[in-house]
Write a protein that holds these residues in place. Structure first.
Motif, PDB file in Angstrom:
ATOM      1  N   VAL A   1       0.846  -1.192   0.000  1.00 21.08           N
ATOM      2  CA  VAL A   1       0.000   0.000   0.000  1.00 21.08           C
ATOM      3  C   VAL A   1       0.884   1.245   0.000  1.00 21.08           C
ATOM      4  O   VAL A   1       2.086   1.178   0.221  1.00 21.08           O
ATOM      5  CB  VAL A   1      -0.980   0.006   1.190  1.00 21.08           C
ATOM      6  CG1 VAL A   1      -2.037  -1.079   0.999  1.00 21.08           C
ATOM      7  CG2 VAL A   1      -0.263  -0.183   2.512  1.00 21.08           C
ATOM      8  N   ARG A   2       0.261   2.379  -0.223  1.00 22.92           N
ATOM      9  CA  ARG A   2       1.004   3.582  -0.595  1.00 22.92           C
ATOM     10  C   ARG A   2       2.060   4.005   0.433  1.00 22.92           C
ATOM     11  O   ARG A   2       3.149   4.445   0.062  1.00 22.92           O
ATOM     12  CB  ARG A   2       0.035   4.732  -0.859  1.00 22.92           C
ATOM     13  CG  ARG A   2       0.748   5.960  -1.422  1.00 22.92           C
ATOM     14  CD  ARG A   2      -0.210   7.061  -1.814  1.00 22.92           C
ATOM     15  NE  ARG A   2       0.534   8.192  -2.357  1.00 22.92           N
ATOM     16  CZ  ARG A   2       0.877   8.353  -3.625  1.00 22.92           C
ATOM     17  NH1 ARG A   2       0.530   7.426  -4.503  1.00 22.92           N
ATOM     18  NH2 ARG A   2       1.541   9.400  -4.031  1.00 22.92           N
ATOM     19  N   PHE A   3       1.756   3.873   1.719  1.00 25.46           N
ATOM     20  CA  PHE A   3       2.749   4.330   2.691  1.00 25.46           C
ATOM     21  C   PHE A   3       4.043   3.516   2.575  1.00 25.46           C
ATOM     22  O   PHE A   3       5.127   4.019   2.881  1.00 25.46           O
ATOM     23  CB  PHE A   3       2.190   4.292   4.120  1.00 25.46           C
ATOM     24  CG  PHE A   3       2.132   2.931   4.759  1.00 25.46           C
ATOM     25  CD1 PHE A   3       3.266   2.361   5.337  1.00 25.46           C
ATOM     26  CD2 PHE A   3       0.944   2.228   4.825  1.00 25.46           C
ATOM     27  CE1 PHE A   3       3.213   1.115   5.948  1.00 25.46           C
ATOM     28  CE2 PHE A   3       0.881   0.989   5.429  1.00 25.46           C
ATOM     29  CZ  PHE A   3       2.022   0.423   5.991  1.00 25.46           C
ATOM     30  N   MET A   4       3.949   2.279   2.119  1.00 27.44           N
ATOM     31  CA  MET A   4       5.151   1.462   1.927  1.00 27.44           C
ATOM     32  C   MET A   4       5.986   1.992   0.764  1.00 27.44           C
ATOM     33  O   MET A   4       7.215   2.033   0.837  1.00 27.44           O
ATOM     34  CB  MET A   4       4.764   0.004   1.692  1.00 27.44           C
ATOM     35  CG  MET A   4       4.038  -0.630   2.855  1.00 27.44           C
ATOM     36  SD  MET A   4       3.423  -2.291   2.464  1.00 27.44           S
ATOM     37  CE  MET A   4       2.604  -2.688   4.016  1.00 27.44           C
ATOM     38  N   GLY A   5       5.313   2.394  -0.309  1.00 24.85           N
ATOM     39  CA  GLY A   5       6.028   2.992  -1.434  1.00 24.85           C
ATOM     40  C   GLY A   5       6.661   4.312  -1.061  1.00 24.85           C
ATOM     41  O   GLY A   5       7.795   4.609  -1.447  1.00 24.85           O
ATOM     42  N   GLU A   6       5.946   5.124  -0.263  1.00 25.39           N
ATOM     43  CA  GLU A   6       6.510   6.396   0.188  1.00 25.39           C
ATOM     44  C   GLU A   6       7.740   6.184   1.064  1.00 25.39           C
ATOM     45  O   GLU A   6       8.744   6.893   0.930  1.00 25.39           O
ATOM     46  CB  GLU A   6       5.449   7.176   0.972  1.00 25.39           C
ATOM     47  CG  GLU A   6       4.366   7.788   0.125  1.00 25.39           C
ATOM     48  CD  GLU A   6       3.416   8.659   0.927  1.00 25.39           C
ATOM     49  OE1 GLU A   6       2.700   9.459   0.319  1.00 25.39           O
ATOM     50  OE2 GLU A   6       3.407   8.548   2.175  1.00 25.39           O
TER      51      GLU A   6
ATOM     52  N   MET B   1       4.767   1.352  -8.010  1.00 27.29           N
ATOM     53  CA  MET B   1       3.746   0.526  -7.371  1.00 27.29           C
ATOM     54  C   MET B   1       2.729   0.095  -8.413  1.00 27.29           C
ATOM     55  O   MET B   1       2.406   0.872  -9.332  1.00 27.29           O
ATOM     56  CB  MET B   1       3.051   1.290  -6.247  1.00 27.29           C
ATOM     57  CG  MET B   1       3.950   1.638  -5.083  1.00 27.29           C
ATOM     58  SD  MET B   1       3.020   2.250  -3.652  1.00 27.29           S
ATOM     59  CE  MET B   1       2.176   0.732  -3.138  1.00 27.29           C
ATOM     60  N   PRO B   2       2.196  -1.121  -8.311  1.00 24.87           N
ATOM     61  CA  PRO B   2       1.194  -1.572  -9.281  1.00 24.87           C
ATOM     62  C   PRO B   2      -0.032  -0.675  -9.354  1.00 24.87           C
ATOM     63  O   PRO B   2      -0.622  -0.507 -10.413  1.00 24.87           O
ATOM     64  CB  PRO B   2       0.823  -2.975  -8.785  1.00 24.87           C
ATOM     65  CG  PRO B   2       2.029  -3.443  -8.041  1.00 24.87           C
ATOM     66  CD  PRO B   2       2.586  -2.204  -7.388  1.00 24.87           C
ATOM     67  N   ASP B   3      -0.432  -0.069  -8.213  1.00 27.27           N
ATOM     68  CA  ASP B   3      -1.584   0.823  -8.199  1.00 27.27           C
ATOM     69  C   ASP B   3      -1.372   1.876  -7.114  1.00 27.27           C
ATOM     70  O   ASP B   3      -1.370   1.560  -5.927  1.00 27.27           O
ATOM     71  CB  ASP B   3      -2.877   0.043  -7.931  1.00 27.27           C
ATOM     72  CG  ASP B   3      -4.124   0.844  -8.279  1.00 27.27           C
ATOM     73  OD1 ASP B   3      -4.124   2.066  -8.032  1.00 27.27           O
ATOM     74  OD2 ASP B   3      -5.081   0.252  -8.810  1.00 27.27           O
ATOM     75  N   LEU B   4      -1.201   3.118  -7.513  1.00 25.77           N
ATOM     76  CA  LEU B   4      -0.934   4.194  -6.557  1.00 25.77           C
ATOM     77  C   LEU B   4      -2.140   4.525  -5.682  1.00 25.77           C
ATOM     78  O   LEU B   4      -2.002   5.234  -4.689  1.00 25.77           O
ATOM     79  CB  LEU B   4      -0.480   5.454  -7.302  1.00 25.77           C
ATOM     80  CG  LEU B   4       0.899   5.398  -7.957  1.00 25.77           C
ATOM     81  CD1 LEU B   4       1.159   6.670  -8.751  1.00 25.77           C
ATOM     82  CD2 LEU B   4       1.998   5.172  -6.924  1.00 25.77           C
TER      83      LEU B   4
ATOM     84  N   LEU C   1      -5.637   3.220   8.173  1.00 21.34           N
ATOM     85  CA  LEU C   1      -4.912   3.946   9.213  1.00 21.34           C
ATOM     86  C   LEU C   1      -4.312   5.241   8.673  1.00 21.34           C
ATOM     87  O   LEU C   1      -4.327   6.282   9.339  1.00 21.34           O
ATOM     88  CB  LEU C   1      -3.812   3.060   9.803  1.00 21.34           C
ATOM     89  CG  LEU C   1      -4.318   1.918  10.674  1.00 21.34           C
ATOM     90  CD1 LEU C   1      -3.201   0.929  10.969  1.00 21.34           C
ATOM     91  CD2 LEU C   1      -4.914   2.444  11.974  1.00 21.34           C
ATOM     92  N   ASP C   2      -3.812   5.181   7.449  1.00 21.26           N
ATOM     93  CA  ASP C   2      -3.287   6.373   6.785  1.00 21.26           C
ATOM     94  C   ASP C   2      -4.428   7.357   6.510  1.00 21.26           C
ATOM     95  O   ASP C   2      -4.338   8.553   6.848  1.00 21.26           O
ATOM     96  CB  ASP C   2      -2.594   5.946   5.489  1.00 21.26           C
ATOM     97  CG  ASP C   2      -1.840   7.074   4.803  1.00 21.26           C
ATOM     98  OD1 ASP C   2      -2.008   8.239   5.194  1.00 21.26           O
ATOM     99  OD2 ASP C   2      -1.079   6.789   3.860  1.00 21.26           O
TER     100      ASP C   2
ATOM    101  N   SER D   1       1.123   8.507   6.423  1.00 16.50           N
ATOM    102  CA  SER D   1       1.667   9.232   5.279  1.00 16.50           C
ATOM    103  C   SER D   1       3.058   9.773   5.577  1.00 16.50           C
ATOM    104  O   SER D   1       3.478   9.871   6.736  1.00 16.50           O
ATOM    105  CB  SER D   1       0.744  10.394   4.912  1.00 16.50           C
ATOM    106  OG  SER D   1       0.769  11.377   5.946  1.00 16.50           O
ATOM    107  N   ALA D   2       3.756  10.164   4.528  1.00 13.66           N
ATOM    108  CA  ALA D   2       5.063  10.796   4.692  1.00 13.66           C
ATOM    109  C   ALA D   2       4.940  12.075   5.516  1.00 13.66           C
ATOM    110  O   ALA D   2       5.816  12.388   6.336  1.00 13.66           O
ATOM    111  CB  ALA D   2       5.666  11.102   3.315  1.00 13.66           C
TER     112      ALA D   2
END
Length: 370
Positions: free
Chosen positions: A99-104, A117-120, A126-127, A154-155
Motif C-alpha cells: 500500500v502507498r505508505f510502503m512505497g513512500e 507501485m502496481p496501483d498508486l 490507518l493512513d 503518510s510521509a
C-alpha cells in the motif's frame, strides 16, 4: 482486463481526533487465467532484468506477487524489512507491492531510486484516518509528549513524528522511551497503542484510528472457534481489539506470527490477521493447518473476510504495466522526505542496535521531541 470496484463498509470511530473513512473504496483486479498468469510472470521477469529492478512485496498481497518477488531475488516481508531491503539493495528501481505508505517509505529511504507501485490508489485505513493537519494540531496541543507514529501513515505524518515504529519493534521502542521518562503521543492505531500501553506501562495518549481488517475480529466468535478446535494455538496481530488479543497464545507482527507458528509445538493454528499471511504460513509449515479467525457471527454472509481491499489491488497485469511505462511512480517532496527520514532512520538504527546486543536504553538516550 476489467477490475471490480468495491465499497469498503467501514467508519472510523468518531471523535475530535479521527477522520471518517466511510467513502473509502478499492479497485480489485480480475484473476487472470492460468495461461495469462504465466505469460505475465514471464514478462515481469524480463522487465525486472531490463529495468535493473527488484520486487519488494508485503505478506498481505496476492500469493503470485509474493512468489514472484522471491523467485526474482526480491523479498517478501513486513514493512520494516521492506524498508531496510529496499534501502540496501543495489537495484535502481524498486517495485513495491503493498500500500502507498510502503512505497513512500521506500522513496524516502532511497530518494535517488525510482519507486514503482502496481496501483498508486492502494492505501490504508490507518493512513486515511490520520490526516496530517488534524494530527499536527493534536501534537501541538501536547508539546510535552514524544510523538511515536506507526509505519501505516503518510510521509507528512512521519515528518511530524519523533519516532517511527512497526508492530515488530513498537514494544521495544516505547518501552525504552518509557524507561527514559518520556510521555508518549501515539498514532494512529488505538488497538496497537492500547496493547503497547498495557505491556510497557507507558503514559500514552492515543489517536483514535483502526485497521479495517483487524478491527473486525470478534472475541466471542474466536472463543467458539477455539472450543471447536481445542488443540489449536491462537496467533493474533496486536492491531486487533483487546478481547481478541486476550485469547492469543502468541501476539506479534506478521514476522512475529510466522516465527511463532514455526516455533510452537502445535499442528493447528487460528490466525487473527490479514489472510494474505496464510500463504507464507502454509508454505513454511506444510505439516500444519491454519484457520482464519472469525470477523463476523454465524448469521453473517462472510464468516471471515479478513483481507485488506487495498492490498488486493496489487495484481500481475498492473505490475507488468508500470514496469513498462513507469506511470506508477511514487513521488515524495524532497524537503518533506528529509524530515520524514529522521524518525525512520531512528527506527532502523534502533532495531539494528538491538540485533547487535546493544541495550535499548542506550539507543534512545538523549532523543526526545523533535
Amino acid at each position: 482486463m476489467t477490475s471490480a470496484v468495491i465499497s469498503v463498509d467501514y467508519e472510523q470511530p468518531v471523535s475530535d481526533a479521527a477522520c471518517d473513512t466511510r467513502h473509502a473504496w478499492a479497485r480489485v483486479p480480475a484473476e487472470p487465467s492460468r495461461e495469462k498468469r504465466e505469460a505475465l510472470k514471464s514478462r515481469i521477469r524480463r522487465l525486472l532484468r531490463e529495468r535493473n529492478a527488484v520486487m519488494v512485496s508485503h505478506y498481505y498481497v496476492h500469493p503470485d506477487l509474493q512468489d514472484l518477488a522471491e523467485d526474482t531475488g526480491g523479498i517478501v516481508s513486513d514493512s520494516l524489512e521492506m524498508a531496510r531491503f529496499g534501502r540496501d539493495h543495489p537495484a535502481q528501481t524498486l517495485v513495491v507491492s503493498g500500500v502507498r505508505f510502503m512505497g513512500e517509505t521506500a522513496k524516502i529511504l532511497s530518494p535517488e531510486k525510482r519507486v514503482l507501485m502496481p496501483d498508486l490508489d492502494a492505501t490504508c485505513s490507518l493512513d486515511l484516518g490520520c490526516p496530517v493537519d488534524a494530527f499536527s494540531a493534536f501534537c501541538d496541543q501536547h508539546p510535552d509528549r514524544t510523538v511515536v507514529v506507526y509505519a501505516n501513515t503518510s510521509a507528512a505524518v512521519k515528518a511530524r513524528a519523533d519516532w517511527l515504529v512497526t508492530s515488530s519493534c513498537a514494544l521495544d521502542v516505547v518501552g525504552a522511551l518509557h524507561a527514559q521518562g518520556h510521555k508518549i503521543l501515539w498514532a494512529p492505531d488505538r488497538h496497537l497503542g492500547d496493547y503497547i500501553r498495557r505491556e510497557t506501562g507507558a503514559d500514552m495518549l492515543s489517536w483514535d484510528g483502526a485497521c479495517i481488517v483487524h478491527d473486525e475480529f470478534k472475541a466471542l466468535e474466536l472463543q467458539l472457534l477455539v472450543e471447536a478446535h481445542p488443540g489449536a494455538k491462537v496467533l493474533v496481530h496486536p492491531e486487533s481489539p483487546a478481547p481478541v488479543v486476550a485469547l492469543a497464545d502468541a501476539v506479534g507482527s506478521t514476522s512475529g506470527i510466522l516465527a511463532a507458528a514455526q516455533r510452537m509445538d502445535a499442528h493447528e493454528f487460528i490466525v487473527a490477521t490479514d489472510t494474505g499471511l496464510l500463504h507464507k504460513l502454509r508454505t513454511l509449515n506444510p505439516g500444519k493447518a491454519f484457520i482464519e479467525a472469525p470477523t463476523a457471527g454465524n448469521g453473517a454472509t462472510c464468516k471471515s473476510c479478513a483481507h485488506c481491499p487495498w492490498m488486493a489491488m496489487n495484481g500481475l497485469a498492473d505490475l507488468a504495466r508500470v514496469l513498462e511505462t513507469a506511470d506508477g511512480e511514487v513521488h515524495v517532496d524532497p524537503a518533506l522526505g528529509l524530515r520524514a527520514r529522521v524518525p525512520i532512520d531512528r527506527m532502523l538504527a534502533f532495531t539494528a542496535g538491538l540485533k547487535k546486543g546493544q541495550p535499548a536504553g542506550s539507543l534512545v538516550a538523549g532523543i526526545g521531541a523533535a
